[in-house]
Write a protein that holds these residues in place. Structure first.
Motif, PDB file in Angstrom:
ATOM      1  N   PHE A   6      46.211  75.960  55.551  1.00  0.00           N
ATOM      2  CA  PHE A   6      45.197  75.373  56.899  1.00  0.00           C
ATOM      3  C   PHE A   6      44.477  76.289  57.300  1.00  0.00           C
ATOM      4  CE2 PHE A   6      49.292  72.800  56.228  1.00  0.00           C
ATOM      5  CZ  PHE A   6      48.734  71.583  56.243  1.00  0.00           C
ATOM      6  N   GLY A   7      43.471  75.750  58.043  1.00  0.00           N
ATOM      7  CA  GLY A   7      42.696  76.575  58.961  1.00  0.00           C
ATOM      8  C   GLY A   7      41.933  77.793  58.331  1.00  0.00           C
ATOM      9  N   PRO A  75      47.412  81.848  62.614  1.00  0.00           N
ATOM     10  CA  PRO A  75      47.814  81.667  64.004  1.00  0.00           C
ATOM     11  C   PRO A  75      47.070  80.284  64.386  1.00  0.00           C
ATOM     12  CG  PRO A  75      46.903  83.680  63.677  1.00  0.00           C
ATOM     13  CD  PRO A  75      46.866  83.123  62.283  1.00  0.00           C
ATOM     14  N   VAL A  76      48.054  79.668  65.316  1.00  0.00           N
ATOM     15  CA  VAL A  76      47.667  78.035  65.615  1.00  0.00           C
ATOM     16  C   VAL A  76      46.792  78.348  66.651  1.00  0.00           C
ATOM     17  CG1 VAL A  76      49.931  77.212  64.637  1.00  0.00           C
ATOM     18  CG2 VAL A  76      49.599  77.838  67.280  1.00  0.00           C
ATOM     19  N   SER A  77      45.909  77.044  66.993  1.00  0.00           N
ATOM     20  CA  SER A  77      44.877  77.392  68.149  1.00  0.00           C
ATOM     21  C   SER A  77      44.425  75.878  68.697  1.00  0.00           C
ATOM     22  CB  SER A  77      43.676  78.028  67.628  1.00  0.00           C
ATOM     23  OG  SER A  77      43.181  77.113  66.548  1.00  0.00           O
ATOM     24  N   GLY A  78      45.701  75.285  68.960  1.00  0.00           N
ATOM     25  CA  GLY A  78      45.406  73.650  69.460  1.00  0.00           C
ATOM     26  C   GLY A  78      45.075  73.790  70.900  1.00  0.00           C
ATOM     27  N   GLY A  79      44.851  72.660  71.635  1.00  0.00           N
ATOM     28  CA  GLY A  79      44.780  72.725  72.934  1.00  0.00           C
ATOM     29  C   GLY A  79      43.227  72.889  73.060  1.00  0.00           C
TER      30      GLY A  79
ATOM     31  N   PHE B  49      38.855  70.258  64.893  1.00  0.00           N
ATOM     32  CA  PHE B  49      40.398  70.658  64.924  1.00  0.00           C
ATOM     33  C   PHE B  49      40.987  69.826  63.499  1.00  0.00           C
ATOM     34  CE2 PHE B  49      39.170  70.397  69.393  1.00  0.00           C
ATOM     35  CZ  PHE B  49      40.274  71.574  69.848  1.00  0.00           C
ATOM     36  N   GLU B  50      41.847  70.697  63.046  1.00  0.00           N
ATOM     37  CA  GLU B  50      42.656  70.145  61.787  1.00  0.00           C
ATOM     38  C   GLU B  50      44.036  70.576  62.066  1.00  0.00           C
ATOM     39  OE1 GLU B  50      41.507  71.853  57.891  1.00  0.00           O
ATOM     40  OE2 GLU B  50      43.080  73.265  58.130  1.00  0.00           O
ATOM     41  N   THR B  51      45.024  69.680  61.614  1.00  0.00           N
ATOM     42  CA  THR B  51      46.438  69.610  61.631  1.00  0.00           C
ATOM     43  C   THR B  51      47.081  69.455  60.396  1.00  0.00           C
ATOM     44  OG1 THR B  51      48.209  68.985  62.984  1.00  0.00           O
ATOM     45  CG2 THR B  51      46.863  67.283  62.069  1.00  0.00           C
ATOM     46  N   ILE B 121      48.142  73.251  64.762  1.00  0.00           N
ATOM     47  CA  ILE B 121      46.665  72.651  64.892  1.00  0.00           C
ATOM     48  C   ILE B 121      45.703  73.756  64.857  1.00  0.00           C
ATOM     49  CG2 ILE B 121      45.211  71.400  66.348  1.00  0.00           C
ATOM     50  CD1 ILE B 121      47.717  69.863  67.473  1.00  0.00           C
ATOM     51  N   TRP B 122      44.753  73.662  64.326  1.00  0.00           N
ATOM     52  CA  TRP B 122      43.634  74.825  64.279  1.00  0.00           C
ATOM     53  C   TRP B 122      42.295  74.381  64.718  1.00  0.00           C
ATOM     54  CZ3 TRP B 122      47.517  73.523  60.594  1.00  0.00           C
ATOM     55  CH2 TRP B 122      48.259  74.532  60.309  1.00  0.00           C
ATOM     56  N   LYS B 123      41.654  75.223  65.333  1.00  0.00           N
ATOM     57  CA  LYS B 123      40.219  74.832  65.965  1.00  0.00           C
ATOM     58  C   LYS B 123      39.347  75.655  65.309  1.00  0.00           C
ATOM     59  CE  LYS B 123      40.716  76.086  70.398  1.00  0.00           C
ATOM     60  NZ  LYS B 123      41.198  75.645  71.676  1.00  0.00           N
ATOM     61  N   LYS B 124      38.213  75.060  64.929  1.00  0.00           N
ATOM     62  CA  LYS B 124      37.030  75.936  64.684  1.00  0.00           C
ATOM     63  C   LYS B 124      35.873  75.685  65.478  1.00  0.00           C
ATOM     64  CE  LYS B 124      34.800  76.871  60.382  1.00  0.00           C
ATOM     65  NZ  LYS B 124      34.667  76.359  58.857  1.00  0.00           N
TER      66      LYS B 124
END
Lengths: 79, 139
Positions: A6-7, A75-79, B49-51, B121-124
């Motif tokens: 992922f990511g 490393p996660v980066s939600g929110g 965002f992807e998860t 969850i990942w954000k670009k």
């Protein structure tokens, strides 16, 4: 075994699923992380790298079995 | 106990009151995370965002259950959006209701802080200058 990415880890490897046969030497989570970083040296630059086994965060000594779904969690980066 | 945990395409703020209201509650506290236009002096056009959805939902349930054990809550919600989100759009929604306000205020803070630390969850970030960057720290 299925290995999901992922990511940024997906971007580093250039794919979203890894060929599990390349990781057959890894018996536990710590060894799998080591092999992943050897194959994809860019991954060593990440501030952290976690592994989930069957949708749960797993420690380095957690054993991996053939039927497991493994995920490489940068490393996660939600929110 | 009312509990709602979801990964969604877009967050519908209009439903939040009915989702959290409860006859035994005297207060509702909600936090909504939104897309900010500026980050480190750069202009953001949008976020993506992807998860890992199945695991994300499991982690969100765990966080909700931890909060329910620690505080006296009657309802709880955790929602996160995926896909492309523009400036001012809502990307995350957490909330709780409780008999007295202290519990829902404290729980709400715990819900968002823990979600940001643990949920896969990942954000670009897509910048005005056309750069795209996966965000790795979580301030």
């Amino acid at each position: 075994m299925k290995i999901l990415l992922f990511g940024i880890a997906k971007e580093i490897a250039g794919k979203s699923v890894l060929d599990a046969s390349e990781f057959s030497e890894a018996k536990n989570v710590g060894e799998l992380k080591k092999v992943f970083k050897e194959r994809y040296p860019e991954a060593s630059k990440l501030s952290s790298l976690a592994i989930a086994v069957n949708e749960e965060y797993a420690e380095d000594d957690h054993k991996i079995s053939t039927g497991d779904e493994v995920a490489i969690i940068p490393p996660v980066s939600g929110g | 106990m009312k509990k709602k945990i979801e990964i969604v395409d877009s967050i519908d703020i209009s439903k939040i009151y009915s989702e959290l209201s409860h006859p035994a509650s005297g207060g509702i506290c909600v936090f909504i995370g939104t897309v900010r236009e500026q980050t480190q002096q750069q202009t953001v056009n949008s976020l993506f965002f992807e998860t890992y959805e199945t695991m994300a939902v499991k982690e969100m349930h765990k966080i909700a259950d931890e909060a329910t054990k620690r505080w006296n809550l009657n309802s709880i919600i955790l929602q996160h959006a995926v896909g492309k989100k523009n400036v001012e759009e809502a990307v995350v929604l957490v909330g709780a209701s409780s008999p007295h306000r202290d519990d829902c205020f404290t729980a709400c803070r715990y819900l968002i802080d823990t979600l940001k630390e643990r949920v896969p969850i990942w954000k670009k970030e897509f910048f005005e200058n056309t750069d795209e960057v996966w965000v790795t720290p979580h301030p």
